[in-house]
Scaffold this motif. Structure first.
Motif, PDB file in Angstrom:
ATOM      1  N   TYR A 219      12.353 -13.052  23.237  1.00 20.31           N
ATOM      2  CA  TYR A 219      11.271 -13.675  23.444  1.00 20.31           C
ATOM      3  C   TYR A 219      10.869 -14.005  25.167  1.00 20.31           C
ATOM      4  O   TYR A 219      10.002 -13.850  25.602  1.00 20.31           O
ATOM      5  CB  TYR A 219      11.317 -15.139  22.819  1.00 20.31           C
ATOM      6  CG  TYR A 219      10.309 -15.956  23.465  1.00 20.31           C
ATOM      7  CD1 TYR A 219       8.997 -16.144  23.300  1.00 20.31           C
ATOM      8  CD2 TYR A 219      10.922 -17.039  24.495  1.00 20.31           C
ATOM      9  CE1 TYR A 219       8.226 -17.129  23.753  1.00 20.31           C
ATOM     10  CE2 TYR A 219      10.175 -17.820  25.088  1.00 20.31           C
ATOM     11  CZ  TYR A 219       8.874 -18.084  24.765  1.00 20.31           C
ATOM     12  OH  TYR A 219       8.069 -19.062  25.435  1.00 20.31           O
ATOM     13  N   LEU A 220      12.229 -14.206  25.793  1.00 14.43           N
ATOM     14  CA  LEU A 220      12.164 -14.266  27.102  1.00 14.43           C
ATOM     15  C   LEU A 220      11.711 -12.981  28.028  1.00 14.43           C
ATOM     16  O   LEU A 220      10.992 -13.238  28.846  1.00 14.43           O
ATOM     17  CB  LEU A 220      13.611 -14.614  27.519  1.00 14.43           C
ATOM     18  CG  LEU A 220      14.320 -15.890  27.300  1.00 14.43           C
ATOM     19  CD1 LEU A 220      15.419 -16.148  27.730  1.00 14.43           C
ATOM     20  CD2 LEU A 220      13.515 -17.156  27.758  1.00 14.43           C
ATOM     21  N   THR A 309      11.125  -2.389  14.516  1.00 22.19           N
ATOM     22  CA  THR A 309      11.264  -2.989  15.550  1.00 22.19           C
ATOM     23  C   THR A 309      12.285  -2.253  16.506  1.00 22.19           C
ATOM     24  O   THR A 309      12.048  -2.426  17.761  1.00 22.19           O
ATOM     25  CB  THR A 309      11.712  -4.620  15.354  1.00 22.19           C
ATOM     26  OG1 THR A 309      10.410  -5.230  14.437  1.00 22.19           O
ATOM     27  CG2 THR A 309      11.802  -5.434  16.716  1.00 22.19           C
ATOM     28  N   TRP A 310      13.412  -2.003  16.092  1.00 17.82           N
ATOM     29  CA  TRP A 310      14.253  -1.282  16.965  1.00 17.82           C
ATOM     30  C   TRP A 310      13.748  -0.222  17.449  1.00 17.82           C
ATOM     31  O   TRP A 310      14.006   0.413  18.821  1.00 17.82           O
ATOM     32  CB  TRP A 310      15.605  -0.917  15.922  1.00 17.82           C
ATOM     33  CG  TRP A 310      16.715  -0.200  16.533  1.00 17.82           C
ATOM     34  CD1 TRP A 310      17.919  -0.798  17.161  1.00 17.82           C
ATOM     35  CD2 TRP A 310      16.870   1.169  16.615  1.00 17.82           C
ATOM     36  NE1 TRP A 310      18.818   0.116  17.623  1.00 17.82           N
ATOM     37  CE2 TRP A 310      18.131   1.149  17.523  1.00 17.82           C
ATOM     38  CE3 TRP A 310      16.239   2.154  16.577  1.00 17.82           C
ATOM     39  CZ2 TRP A 310      18.505   2.410  17.884  1.00 17.82           C
ATOM     40  CZ3 TRP A 310      16.498   3.520  16.932  1.00 17.82           C
ATOM     41  CH2 TRP A 310      17.933   3.524  17.319  1.00 17.82           C
ATOM     42  N   CYS A 340       6.011  -6.591  16.922  1.00 14.68           N
ATOM     43  CA  CYS A 340       6.858  -5.940  15.539  1.00 14.68           C
ATOM     44  C   CYS A 340       7.535  -6.960  15.174  1.00 14.68           C
ATOM     45  O   CYS A 340       7.832  -7.422  13.971  1.00 14.68           O
ATOM     46  CB  CYS A 340       7.354  -4.661  15.718  1.00 14.68           C
ATOM     47  SG  CYS A 340       6.104  -3.317  16.078  1.00 14.68           S
ATOM     48  N   TYR A 341       8.466  -7.505  16.111  1.00 14.53           N
ATOM     49  CA  TYR A 341       9.485  -8.288  15.922  1.00 14.53           C
ATOM     50  C   TYR A 341       8.792  -9.787  15.356  1.00 14.53           C
ATOM     51  O   TYR A 341       9.442 -10.233  14.189  1.00 14.53           O
ATOM     52  CB  TYR A 341      10.339  -9.022  17.175  1.00 14.53           C
ATOM     53  CG  TYR A 341      11.123 -10.123  16.821  1.00 14.53           C
ATOM     54  CD1 TYR A 341      12.524  -9.779  16.485  1.00 14.53           C
ATOM     55  CD2 TYR A 341      10.877 -11.404  16.866  1.00 14.53           C
ATOM     56  CE1 TYR A 341      13.302 -10.587  16.221  1.00 14.53           C
ATOM     57  CE2 TYR A 341      12.037 -12.381  16.723  1.00 14.53           C
ATOM     58  CZ  TYR A 341      13.269 -11.943  16.263  1.00 14.53           C
ATOM     59  OH  TYR A 341      14.178 -13.028  15.934  1.00 14.53           O
ATOM     60  N   LEU A 342       7.697 -10.473  15.836  1.00 15.82           N
ATOM     61  CA  LEU A 342       6.932 -11.440  15.360  1.00 15.82           C
ATOM     62  C   LEU A 342       6.309 -11.054  13.863  1.00 15.82           C
ATOM     63  O   LEU A 342       6.544 -12.000  13.005  1.00 15.82           O
ATOM     64  CB  LEU A 342       5.727 -11.902  16.203  1.00 15.82           C
ATOM     65  CG  LEU A 342       6.376 -12.285  17.588  1.00 15.82           C
ATOM     66  CD1 LEU A 342       4.968 -12.699  18.534  1.00 15.82           C
ATOM     67  CD2 LEU A 342       7.269 -13.734  17.505  1.00 15.82           C
ATOM     68  N   PHE A 343       5.861  -9.968  13.603  1.00 17.39           N
ATOM     69  CA  PHE A 343       5.438  -9.619  12.309  1.00 17.39           C
ATOM     70  C   PHE A 343       6.384  -9.762  11.296  1.00 17.39           C
ATOM     71  O   PHE A 343       6.424 -10.099  10.354  1.00 17.39           O
ATOM     72  CB  PHE A 343       4.721  -8.369  12.465  1.00 17.39           C
ATOM     73  CG  PHE A 343       4.029  -7.839  11.092  1.00 17.39           C
ATOM     74  CD1 PHE A 343       2.746  -7.994  10.840  1.00 17.39           C
ATOM     75  CD2 PHE A 343       4.856  -7.033  10.250  1.00 17.39           C
ATOM     76  CE1 PHE A 343       1.935  -7.858   9.571  1.00 17.39           C
ATOM     77  CE2 PHE A 343       4.080  -6.632   9.011  1.00 17.39           C
ATOM     78  CZ  PHE A 343       2.648  -6.883   8.973  1.00 17.39           C
TER      79      PHE A 343
END
Length: 361
Positions: A219-220, A309-310, A340-343
Protein backbone atom coordinates in the motif's frame (compact mmCIF):
# COMPACT_ATOMS: atom_id res chain seq x y z
CA UNK A 1 -17.12 -22.23 31.60
CA UNK A 2 -19.62 -19.39 31.94
CA UNK A 3 -16.96 -17.25 33.59
CA UNK A 4 -14.59 -17.88 30.69
CA UNK A 5 -17.28 -16.99 28.16
CA UNK A 6 -18.11 -13.81 30.09
CA UNK A 7 -14.42 -12.86 30.20
CA UNK A 8 -14.07 -13.39 26.44
CA UNK A 9 -17.18 -11.32 25.80
CA UNK A 10 -15.76 -8.52 27.96
CA UNK A 11 -12.48 -8.64 26.02
CA UNK A 12 -14.36 -8.49 22.72
CA UNK A 13 -16.28 -5.44 23.96
CA UNK A 14 -13.06 -3.78 25.08
CA UNK A 15 -11.55 -4.50 21.68
CA UNK A 16 -14.43 -2.69 19.99
CA UNK A 17 -14.05 0.27 22.35
CA UNK A 18 -10.33 0.51 21.57
CA UNK A 19 -10.96 0.38 17.81
CA UNK A 20 -13.59 3.13 18.01
CA UNK A 21 -11.26 5.20 20.22
CA UNK A 22 -8.49 4.75 17.66
CA UNK A 23 -10.85 5.98 14.94
CA UNK A 24 -11.61 9.10 16.97
CA UNK A 25 -7.89 9.89 17.42
CA UNK A 26 -7.16 9.10 13.77
CA UNK A 27 -9.84 11.67 12.90
CA UNK A 28 -8.01 14.29 14.99
CA UNK A 29 -4.75 13.29 13.26
CA UNK A 30 -6.48 13.74 9.91
CA UNK A 31 -7.54 17.28 10.90
CA UNK A 32 -4.00 18.07 12.06
CA UNK A 33 -2.52 16.77 8.79
CA UNK A 34 -4.99 18.92 6.87
CA UNK A 35 -3.91 21.92 8.96
CA UNK A 36 -0.27 21.10 8.14
CA UNK A 37 -1.05 21.26 4.42
CA UNK A 38 -3.17 24.40 4.76
CA UNK A 39 -0.70 26.39 6.85
CA UNK A 40 2.17 25.07 4.75
CA UNK A 41 0.59 26.60 1.66
CA UNK A 42 2.59 29.81 1.33
CA UNK A 43 2.16 32.25 -1.54
CA UNK A 44 4.56 32.10 -4.47
CA UNK A 45 5.78 35.59 -3.58
CA UNK A 46 6.71 34.40 -0.10
CA UNK A 47 8.57 31.37 -1.42
CA UNK A 48 10.42 33.45 -4.00
CA UNK A 49 11.42 35.98 -1.36
CA UNK A 50 12.70 33.21 0.90
CA UNK A 51 14.69 31.72 -1.96
CA UNK A 52 16.22 35.09 -2.87
CA UNK A 53 17.08 35.74 0.78
CA UNK A 54 18.86 32.42 1.12
CA UNK A 55 20.75 33.01 -2.12
CA UNK A 56 21.85 36.44 -0.97
CA UNK A 57 22.91 35.12 2.42
CA UNK A 58 25.01 32.31 0.97
CA UNK A 59 27.82 34.50 -0.49
CA UNK A 60 28.02 36.50 2.74
CA UNK A 61 28.30 33.34 4.81
CA UNK A 62 30.96 31.99 2.45
CA UNK A 63 32.96 35.22 2.75
CA UNK A 64 32.73 35.09 6.54
CA UNK A 65 33.96 31.52 6.61
CA UNK A 66 36.73 32.43 4.18
CA UNK A 67 37.94 35.22 6.42
CA UNK A 68 37.90 32.97 9.46
CA UNK A 69 39.84 30.23 7.70
CA UNK A 70 42.66 32.30 6.28
CA UNK A 71 41.08 33.10 2.93
CA UNK A 72 40.17 29.54 2.00
CA UNK A 73 36.52 29.55 0.92
CA UNK A 74 34.44 26.76 2.47
CA UNK A 75 31.11 26.43 0.72
CA UNK A 76 28.01 24.78 2.17
CA UNK A 77 27.15 21.34 0.87
CA UNK A 78 24.79 21.59 -2.07
CA UNK A 79 21.29 20.24 -1.73
CA UNK A 80 21.25 16.57 -2.60
CA UNK A 81 19.28 15.87 -5.75
CA UNK A 82 17.95 12.44 -6.62
CA UNK A 83 19.33 11.40 -9.98
CA UNK A 84 16.90 10.14 -12.58
CA UNK A 85 17.46 7.90 -15.55
CA UNK A 86 19.43 9.20 -18.53
CA UNK A 87 17.49 12.02 -20.13
CA UNK A 88 15.39 12.60 -17.00
CA UNK A 89 15.09 15.63 -14.76
CA UNK A 90 17.27 16.23 -11.70
CA UNK A 91 14.92 18.10 -9.37
CA UNK A 92 15.34 18.74 -5.63
CA UNK A 93 12.76 17.39 -3.21
CA UNK A 94 10.03 19.70 -1.98
CA UNK A 95 10.06 20.99 1.61
CA UNK A 96 7.24 18.69 2.74
CA UNK A 97 3.60 19.22 3.65
CA UNK A 98 4.55 21.98 6.10
CA UNK A 99 5.96 24.02 3.22
CA UNK A 100 8.86 25.24 5.32
CA UNK A 101 6.60 27.21 7.68
CA UNK A 102 6.86 26.90 11.47
CA UNK A 103 3.09 26.71 11.94
CA UNK A 104 2.75 24.02 9.28
CA UNK A 105 5.57 22.03 10.88
CA UNK A 106 3.91 22.37 14.31
CA UNK A 107 0.65 20.92 13.03
CA UNK A 108 2.59 18.18 11.28
CA UNK A 109 4.27 17.18 14.55
CA UNK A 110 0.91 17.23 16.32
CA UNK A 111 -0.49 14.99 13.59
CA UNK A 112 2.36 12.49 14.04
CA UNK A 113 1.85 12.46 17.82
CA UNK A 114 -1.88 11.84 17.40
CA UNK A 115 -1.14 9.09 14.86
CA UNK A 116 1.14 7.36 17.37
CA UNK A 117 -1.58 7.53 20.05
CA UNK A 118 -4.22 6.22 17.64
CA UNK A 119 -1.85 3.46 16.55
CA UNK A 120 -1.36 2.37 20.17
CA UNK A 121 -5.14 2.16 20.68
CA UNK A 122 -5.49 0.42 17.31
CA UNK A 123 -2.92 -2.25 18.15
CA UNK A 124 -4.49 -2.62 21.59
CA UNK A 125 -7.82 -3.35 19.93
CA UNK A 126 -6.27 -6.02 17.70
CA UNK A 127 -4.44 -7.68 20.61
CA UNK A 128 -7.55 -7.62 22.81
CA UNK A 129 -9.53 -9.23 19.99
CA UNK A 130 -6.91 -11.98 19.83
CA UNK A 131 -7.25 -12.56 23.57
CA UNK A 132 -11.03 -12.74 23.28
CA UNK A 133 -10.96 -15.45 20.60
CA UNK A 134 -7.74 -17.10 21.86
CA UNK A 135 -6.25 -17.35 18.39
CA UNK A 136 -4.64 -15.19 15.72
CA UNK A 137 -6.87 -12.11 15.25
CA UNK A 138 -7.45 -12.50 11.52
CA UNK A 139 -10.00 -15.24 11.04
CA UNK A 140 -12.49 -13.06 9.13
CA UNK A 141 -12.58 -9.89 7.03
CA UNK A 142 -13.21 -7.64 10.04
CA UNK A 143 -10.17 -8.92 11.89
CA UNK A 144 -8.04 -8.96 8.75
CA UNK A 145 -8.99 -5.36 7.88
CA UNK A 146 -8.31 -3.94 11.31
CA UNK A 147 -4.96 -5.71 11.48
CA UNK A 148 -4.00 -4.60 7.97
CA UNK A 149 -4.65 -0.95 8.84
CA UNK A 150 -2.55 -1.26 11.98
CA UNK A 151 0.28 -2.88 10.01
CA UNK A 152 0.26 -0.01 7.48
CA UNK A 153 0.57 2.57 10.24
CA UNK A 154 3.30 0.49 11.88
CA UNK A 155 5.32 0.44 8.65
CA UNK A 156 4.91 4.22 8.32
CA UNK A 157 6.04 4.89 11.90
CA UNK A 158 9.04 2.57 11.48
CA UNK A 159 10.12 4.57 8.42
CA UNK A 160 9.81 7.77 10.45
CA UNK A 161 11.94 6.26 13.22
CA UNK A 162 14.53 5.40 10.58
CA UNK A 163 14.63 9.12 9.66
CA UNK A 164 13.18 8.52 6.19
CA UNK A 165 11.53 11.42 4.38
CA UNK A 166 7.98 10.01 4.48
CA UNK A 167 5.93 12.60 6.37
CA UNK A 168 4.15 13.30 3.08
CA UNK A 169 2.55 9.87 3.51
CA UNK A 170 0.75 10.94 6.68
CA UNK A 171 -2.42 12.43 5.20
CA UNK A 172 -3.20 9.70 2.62
CA UNK A 173 -2.32 7.00 5.15
CA UNK A 174 -4.55 8.31 7.95
CA UNK A 175 -7.38 8.89 5.45
CA UNK A 176 -7.12 5.33 4.15
CA UNK A 177 -6.93 3.81 7.64
CA UNK A 178 -10.06 5.73 8.67
CA UNK A 179 -11.90 4.41 5.63
CA UNK A 180 -10.60 0.90 6.31
CA UNK A 181 -11.74 0.92 9.94
CA UNK A 182 -15.04 2.55 9.06
CA UNK A 183 -15.75 -0.21 6.55
CA UNK A 184 -14.62 -2.84 9.04
CA UNK A 185 -16.90 -1.74 11.89
CA UNK A 186 -19.93 -0.91 9.74
CA UNK A 187 -19.97 -3.55 6.98
CA UNK A 188 -17.45 -6.26 7.78
CA UNK A 189 -17.95 -6.62 11.51
CA UNK A 190 -18.21 -10.21 12.74
CA UNK A 191 -18.67 -11.25 16.36
CA UNK A 192 -15.88 -13.21 18.04
CA UNK A 193 -15.95 -16.86 17.06
CA UNK A 194 -13.68 -19.83 16.53
CA UNK A 195 -12.34 -21.09 13.23
CA UNK A 196 -13.23 -24.34 11.53
CA UNK A 197 -10.97 -27.23 12.69
CA UNK A 198 -9.01 -27.32 9.39
CA UNK A 199 -7.74 -23.80 10.00
CA UNK A 200 -6.46 -24.44 13.51
CA UNK A 201 -2.79 -24.47 12.60
CA UNK A 202 0.39 -22.54 13.33
CA UNK A 203 0.42 -21.77 9.60
CA UNK A 204 -2.37 -19.29 10.32
CA UNK A 205 0.15 -17.17 12.21
CA UNK A 206 2.79 -17.54 9.52
CA UNK A 207 0.82 -17.32 6.27
CA UNK A 208 -1.74 -14.64 7.16
CA UNK A 209 0.69 -12.44 9.09
CA UNK A 210 2.97 -12.36 6.04
CA UNK A 211 -0.01 -11.54 3.81
CA UNK A 212 -1.01 -8.66 6.08
CA UNK A 213 2.49 -7.23 6.32
CA UNK A 214 2.97 -7.56 2.56
CA UNK A 215 -0.31 -5.77 1.86
CA UNK A 216 0.53 -2.95 4.25
CA UNK A 217 3.91 -2.27 2.65
CA UNK A 218 2.56 -2.68 -0.88
CA UNK A 219 0.00 0.00 0.00
CA UNK A 220 2.80 2.45 0.86
CA UNK A 221 4.44 1.67 -2.46
CA UNK A 222 1.15 2.22 -4.31
CA UNK A 223 0.64 5.65 -2.72
CA UNK A 224 4.17 6.67 -3.68
CA UNK A 225 3.59 5.39 -7.22
CA UNK A 226 0.35 7.34 -7.61
CA UNK A 227 1.94 10.54 -6.30
CA UNK A 228 4.89 9.96 -8.63
CA UNK A 229 2.54 10.10 -11.64
CA UNK A 230 1.12 13.45 -10.50
CA UNK A 231 4.52 14.92 -9.58
CA UNK A 232 6.12 13.71 -12.82
CA UNK A 233 3.39 15.38 -14.89
CA UNK A 234 3.84 18.56 -12.81
CA UNK A 235 7.59 18.63 -13.41
CA UNK A 236 7.06 17.99 -17.12
CA UNK A 237 4.77 21.02 -17.37
CA UNK A 238 7.28 23.21 -15.54
CA UNK A 239 10.02 22.05 -17.88
CA UNK A 240 7.93 23.13 -20.88
CA UNK A 241 7.53 26.93 -20.66
CA UNK A 242 5.54 27.00 -23.89
CA UNK A 243 2.99 24.47 -22.67
CA UNK A 244 0.11 24.72 -20.24
CA UNK A 245 1.41 25.49 -16.74
CA UNK A 246 0.08 23.85 -13.56
CA UNK A 247 -2.77 25.55 -11.71
CA UNK A 248 -2.37 27.27 -8.36
CA UNK A 249 -3.81 24.37 -6.32
CA UNK A 250 -1.72 21.73 -8.09
CA UNK A 251 1.38 23.87 -7.63
CA UNK A 252 0.69 24.41 -3.93
CA UNK A 253 0.34 20.68 -3.30
CA UNK A 254 2.81 19.07 -5.69
CA UNK A 255 5.73 21.44 -5.15
CA UNK A 256 5.94 20.30 -1.52
CA UNK A 257 6.23 16.60 -2.36
CA UNK A 258 9.54 14.80 -2.97
CA UNK A 259 10.73 14.95 -6.56
CA UNK A 260 9.35 12.49 -9.09
CA UNK A 261 12.69 10.68 -9.07
CA UNK A 262 12.60 10.31 -5.27
CA UNK A 263 9.01 9.01 -5.30
CA UNK A 264 9.87 6.59 -8.10
CA UNK A 265 12.88 5.28 -6.22
CA UNK A 266 10.95 4.97 -2.95
CA UNK A 267 8.13 3.01 -4.60
CA UNK A 268 10.57 0.69 -6.35
CA UNK A 269 12.59 0.01 -3.22
CA UNK A 270 9.50 -0.63 -1.10
CA UNK A 271 7.97 -3.03 -3.63
CA UNK A 272 11.26 -4.79 -4.27
CA UNK A 273 11.86 -5.21 -0.53
CA UNK A 274 8.46 -6.75 0.22
CA UNK A 275 8.21 -8.89 -2.95
CA UNK A 276 10.17 -11.83 -1.44
CA UNK A 277 7.80 -11.76 1.55
CA UNK A 278 4.79 -11.89 -0.79
CA UNK A 279 6.45 -14.82 -2.56
CA UNK A 280 6.89 -16.61 0.76
CA UNK A 281 3.24 -15.85 1.59
CA UNK A 282 2.08 -17.81 -1.44
CA UNK A 283 4.47 -20.68 -0.72
CA UNK A 284 3.37 -20.82 2.93
CA UNK A 285 -0.25 -20.83 1.80
CA UNK A 286 0.41 -23.80 -0.45
CA UNK A 287 2.06 -25.72 2.38
CA UNK A 288 -0.87 -24.93 4.69
CA UNK A 289 -3.35 -25.99 1.98
CA UNK A 290 -1.66 -29.37 1.72
CA UNK A 291 -1.90 -29.82 5.48
CA UNK A 292 -5.55 -28.67 5.67
CA UNK A 293 -7.06 -29.91 2.40
CA UNK A 294 -4.59 -32.50 1.12
CA UNK A 295 -3.32 -30.56 -1.93
CA UNK A 296 -0.81 -27.78 -2.49
CA UNK A 297 -2.72 -26.08 -5.28
CA UNK A 298 -6.37 -26.40 -6.24
CA UNK A 299 -7.05 -23.39 -8.48
CA UNK A 300 -9.20 -21.84 -5.77
CA UNK A 301 -10.11 -18.22 -6.77
CA UNK A 302 -8.05 -16.83 -3.89
CA UNK A 303 -5.03 -18.89 -4.91
CA UNK A 304 -5.38 -17.85 -8.54
CA UNK A 305 -5.62 -14.12 -7.78
CA UNK A 306 -2.75 -14.30 -5.32
CA UNK A 307 -0.63 -15.75 -8.10
CA UNK A 308 -1.90 -13.12 -10.58
CA UNK A 309 -0.87 -10.43 -8.10
CA UNK A 310 2.54 -12.04 -7.76
CA UNK A 311 2.98 -12.13 -11.55
CA UNK A 312 1.89 -8.49 -11.85
CA UNK A 313 4.47 -7.35 -9.29
CA UNK A 314 7.12 -9.55 -10.90
CA UNK A 315 6.41 -7.82 -14.22
CA UNK A 316 6.61 -4.42 -12.52
CA UNK A 317 9.97 -5.18 -10.90
CA UNK A 318 11.35 -6.59 -14.14
CA UNK A 319 10.13 -3.57 -16.08
CA UNK A 320 11.44 -1.15 -13.46
CA UNK A 321 14.86 -2.77 -13.61
CA UNK A 322 14.88 -2.39 -17.40
CA UNK A 323 16.09 1.03 -18.52
CA UNK A 324 13.45 1.41 -21.21
CA UNK A 325 10.60 0.92 -18.72
CA UNK A 326 11.57 3.24 -15.90
CA UNK A 327 9.24 6.04 -14.95
CA UNK A 328 5.59 6.27 -15.96
CA UNK A 329 5.29 2.95 -17.80
CA UNK A 330 6.62 0.99 -14.85
CA UNK A 331 4.51 3.09 -12.47
CA UNK A 332 1.31 2.12 -14.28
CA UNK A 333 2.34 -1.53 -14.01
CA UNK A 334 2.85 -1.03 -10.27
CA UNK A 335 -0.63 0.43 -9.88
CA UNK A 336 -2.17 -2.40 -11.90
CA UNK A 337 -0.42 -4.88 -9.60
CA UNK A 338 -1.84 -3.19 -6.52
CA UNK A 339 -5.32 -3.14 -8.07
CA UNK A 340 -4.94 -6.92 -8.44
CA UNK A 341 -4.16 -7.10 -4.71
CA UNK A 342 -7.25 -5.00 -3.88
CA UNK A 343 -9.42 -7.13 -6.17
CA UNK A 344 -8.15 -10.25 -4.44
CA UNK A 345 -8.75 -8.68 -1.03
CA UNK A 346 -12.26 -7.31 -1.49
CA UNK A 347 -13.97 -8.86 -4.52
CA UNK A 348 -12.61 -12.41 -4.31
CA UNK A 349 -12.87 -12.59 -0.52
CA UNK A 350 -16.44 -11.28 -0.28
CA UNK A 351 -18.21 -12.02 -3.56
CA UNK A 352 -16.50 -15.11 -5.02
CA UNK A 353 -17.23 -18.52 -3.53
CA UNK A 354 -14.22 -20.61 -2.64
CA UNK A 355 -12.37 -22.29 0.20
CA UNK A 356 -10.87 -18.92 1.20
CA UNK A 357 -14.13 -17.04 0.79
CA UNK A 358 -15.32 -14.65 3.49
CA UNK A 359 -18.72 -14.36 1.79
CA UNK A 360 -21.12 -13.34 4.50
CA UNK A 361 -18.06 -12.18 6.47
Amino acid sequence: MNLAAAANETLAHNSNVLVYSAMAIYTLAFVAHMAEWVFGSRSKVGRTAAALTSQAAAPAAARAQSAQRGGTAVLERPKVVTRTATGGRDVPDGPGAHGGTEKGDLYGRIAISLTVLAWALHVGGVVTRALSVQRAPWGNMYEFSTTLGGAAVTAYLVLLLLKKNVRWLGLPLVTTVLLDLGLAVSVLYTASDQLVPALHSYWLWIHVSCAILSGAVLYLGAVATLLFLFRDRYEAKLADPDGKQPGAFATSVLERLPSAASLDKFAYRVNATVFPLWTFTIIAGAIWAEAAWGRYWGWDPKEVWSFITWVAYACYLHARATVGWKGRKAAWLGLIAFVCYLFNYFIVNIFVTGLHSYAGV
